[in-house]
Design a protein around this motif. Structure first.
Motif, short mmCIF file in Angstrom:
data_model
loop_
_atom_site.label_atom_id
_atom_site.label_comp_id
_atom_site.label_asym_id
_atom_site.label_seq_id
_atom_site.Cartn_x
_atom_site.Cartn_y
_atom_site.Cartn_z
N CYS A 14 13.93 3.09 -14.41
CA CYS A 14 12.80 4.02 -14.49
C CYS A 14 12.49 4.72 -13.18
O CYS A 14 12.35 5.94 -13.14
CB CYS A 14 11.56 3.29 -15.00
N GLY A 15 12.43 3.94 -12.09
CA GLY A 15 12.11 4.55 -10.80
C GLY A 15 10.81 4.05 -10.19
O GLY A 15 10.48 4.39 -9.06
N TYR A 16 10.04 3.24 -10.93
CA TYR A 16 8.78 2.72 -10.37
C TYR A 16 9.04 1.53 -9.44
O TYR A 16 10.06 0.86 -9.56
CB TYR A 16 7.79 2.34 -11.48
N THR A 17 8.11 1.31 -8.51
CA THR A 17 8.13 0.10 -7.70
C THR A 17 7.20 -0.93 -8.34
O THR A 17 6.33 -0.57 -9.15
CB THR A 17 7.67 0.36 -6.25
N VAL A 18 7.38 -2.20 -7.97
CA VAL A 18 6.51 -3.25 -8.52
C VAL A 18 5.05 -2.93 -8.20
O VAL A 18 4.16 -3.11 -9.03
CB VAL A 18 6.90 -4.62 -7.94
N ASP A 19 4.80 -2.46 -6.99
CA ASP A 19 3.43 -2.17 -6.59
C ASP A 19 2.85 -1.00 -7.36
O ASP A 19 1.66 -0.98 -7.71
CB ASP A 19 3.39 -1.89 -5.08
N GLU A 20 3.69 -0.03 -7.66
CA GLU A 20 3.26 1.11 -8.48
C GLU A 20 2.93 0.65 -9.90
O GLU A 20 1.93 1.08 -10.50
CB GLU A 20 4.40 2.13 -8.50
N PHE A 21 3.76 -0.25 -10.43
CA PHE A 21 3.52 -0.83 -11.75
C PHE A 21 2.16 -1.54 -11.77
O PHE A 21 1.35 -1.36 -12.68
CB PHE A 21 4.66 -1.81 -12.06
N ARG A 22 1.90 -2.33 -10.73
CA ARG A 22 0.61 -3.04 -10.65
C ARG A 22 -0.54 -2.04 -10.59
O ARG A 22 -1.61 -2.25 -11.18
CB ARG A 22 0.57 -3.95 -9.42
N GLU A 30 0.82 -1.21 0.00
CA GLU A 30 0.00 0.00 0.00
C GLU A 30 0.86 1.27 0.00
O GLU A 30 0.52 2.25 -0.65
CB GLU A 30 -0.91 0.01 1.25
N HIS A 31 1.95 1.19 0.76
CA HIS A 31 2.84 2.36 0.84
C HIS A 31 3.85 2.37 -0.30
O HIS A 31 4.16 3.41 -0.86
CB HIS A 31 3.57 2.38 2.20
N HIS A 32 4.33 1.18 -0.61
CA HIS A 32 5.35 1.03 -1.65
C HIS A 32 4.83 1.54 -3.00
O HIS A 32 5.58 2.11 -3.78
CB HIS A 32 5.71 -0.46 -1.75
N ALA A 33 3.56 1.33 -3.26
CA ALA A 33 2.98 1.72 -4.56
C ALA A 33 2.95 3.23 -4.73
O ALA A 33 2.94 3.72 -5.86
CB ALA A 33 1.57 1.15 -4.69
N HIS A 34 2.88 3.95 -3.64
CA HIS A 34 2.69 5.40 -3.72
C HIS A 34 3.86 6.17 -3.12
O HIS A 34 3.73 7.36 -2.82
CB HIS A 34 1.37 5.78 -3.04
N HIS A 35 4.98 5.47 -2.92
CA HIS A 35 6.19 6.09 -2.39
C HIS A 35 5.93 6.79 -1.05
O HIS A 35 6.47 7.86 -0.77
CB HIS A 35 6.79 7.08 -3.40
#
Lengths: 115, 205, 103
Positions: free
Chosen positions: C44-52, A69-74
């Motif tokens: 790029c700078g994205y996280t796996v969770d951000e990619f999802r 949840e946090h990782h996705a939005h930095h």
């Protein structure tokens, strides 16, 4: 960094674990009876909708992982325990399904409360 | 990047793929040869034969099986398999009483080092939607009828653990070598939508 | 988010129809798109969770109809533009060029 052919074998055979070496206390123990939070974030979550508000039992503690949840939005890191949580199929889908069948989902500390 | 101009028009995703790849290549951000190496790895080097070796070893070696069920990541690494999308593994054992089946309802999580990349049906909407609510109906579509008296345990693997099913060893295989046993282990049996193949000359119940 | 990707329990999506066998990549672009995850993740700078999450934000009809790796393409597009590695104008121009047979 540039992905080059020579490092592909190392990348594929090593990967990148989401496991975190942080000393975070678990909120639950194996055998605990839990209630999944009835939450509907508009942001990223790994909590499937069909599990929300359902009653389950902690089956296995997988250890501490980065919180998606946090990782996705930095957002600031919030590493926490992730557990295999068992539900009866009837808790999820009602009395028409086989009474023996179960479903196990991997859920984070923040997804649940003790009941 | 170049390709002959003859032939059928490319589909939109094919054009989009080439557009992104060519832009990034020009900017020096990706090396197309590294993409070739990734494709080659998952087309030719990593696939369900890896998982079959893990299963066969567990069938013949009780000590290995115990380690596999206790710490799957380490036990799988003993056989040389590790890495991307298999960093943290869990193995679940089928028995006469429990049949396990795997899914990721939110995307396509799957243990790459042992099974390779997932089949399209595993990533597509129908399987992800239905196997959690109606596993018995879904397994029938794969030709597998699980007795009403056997628990079906569906694993919705949406976090960062990756799972592998340890199927039951088929009857009548006492005299087979580890290598021969591995030939009986199908990809589907390690997802839980199938069983290991019967030994030659045996009929599967 | 309560998006189209959260499929568990949904009805009406049809049979599974597993084929007896299929190649790892059904068309060459699928392999390129797959490989570009590792190729872009490293810079790029994205996280796996951000990619999802970028996949989750896809147009729902496109999500259901598109082949699987088209989901990844949408996430590449979103992340590469967000992190300033490409602009949507240069991507559009490149798509037009390729579609017209210019490259």
């Amino acid at each position: 960094m540039l992905l080059t052919p020579d490092i592909v074998p190392a990348v594929t055979s090593t990967g990148a674990t989401a496991r975190v070496a942080a000393n975070v206390a678990p909120r639950f123990r194996v055998g605990d009876q839990i209630l999944v939070n009835n939450i509907h974030p508009t942001t990223h979550t790994r909590l499937p909708a069909y599990l929300r508000g359902k009653r389950g039992v902690i089956e296995r503690d997988h250890g501490v992982f980065a919180y998606p949840e946090h990782h996705a939005h930095h957002l600031p890191e919030k590493p926490q325990h992730c557990y295999a949580v068992r539900f009866t199929a009837r808790e999820l889908w009602g009395s028409a399904v086989n009474s023996r069948d179960t479903l196990v989902a991997d859920l984070f500390d923040d997804y649940m409360e003790l009941r | 990047m170049s390709r002959p101009h003859a032939g059928p028009p490319e589909s939109d995703p094919a054009i989009l793929t080439r557009a992104i790849e060519s832009l990034l290549t020009e900017k020096g951000l990706i090396d197309p040869k590294a993409l070739d190496a990734m494709v080659d790895t998952y087309e030719n080097k990593i696939g369900p034969r890896n998982g079959a070796k893990v299963v066969a070893r567990a069938w013949v070696d009780p000590g290995y099986k115990a380690r596999l069920l206790a710490d799957a990541t380490a036990a799988i690494k003993e056989l040389g398999f590790s890495g991307l999308q298999g960093e943290d593994m869990v193995v679940v054992e089928n028995t006469a009483d429990v049949h396990n089946v795997l899914v990721c309802t939110l995307c396509s999580c799957y243990p790459w080092p042992t099974l390779g990349l997932p089949p399209n049906w595993y990533k597509a909407a129908p399987y992800r939607a239905r196997v959690v609510a109606d596993p018995r109906g879904v397994l029938k579509e794969f030709g597998l009828e699980v007795p009403e008296t056997t628990e079906i345990r569906t694993w919705d693997t949406t976090a960062e653990l990756r799972y592998l099913v340890l199927p039951q060893r088929p009857a009548g295989t006492e005299n087979l070598s580890e290598e021969q046993l591995a030939d009986l282990v199908t990809r589907d049996s390690m997802i839980g939508v199938g069983l290991a193949k019967a030994a030659r000359g045996e009929t599967r119940a | 988010m309560n998006g189209i990707h959260d499929l568990g329990g949904m009805h009406g999506l049809g049979p599974i129809n597993p084929p007896a066998s299929e190649p790892v990549f059904r068309e060459p672009w699928e392999g390129r798109a797959f490989a570009m995850f590792a190729g872009t993740f490293v810079f790029c700078g994205y996280t796996v969770d951000e990619f999802r999450h970028e996949i989750e934000k896809m147009d729902p009809a496109h999500y259901l109809e598109a082949p699987y790796y088209a989901h990844w393409l949408e996430a590449f597009k979103a992340c590469l533009i967000k992190y300033g590695h490409i602009t949507s104008d240069e991507l559009d121009a490149r798509i037009k060029l390729i579609a017209s047979g210019g490259q």
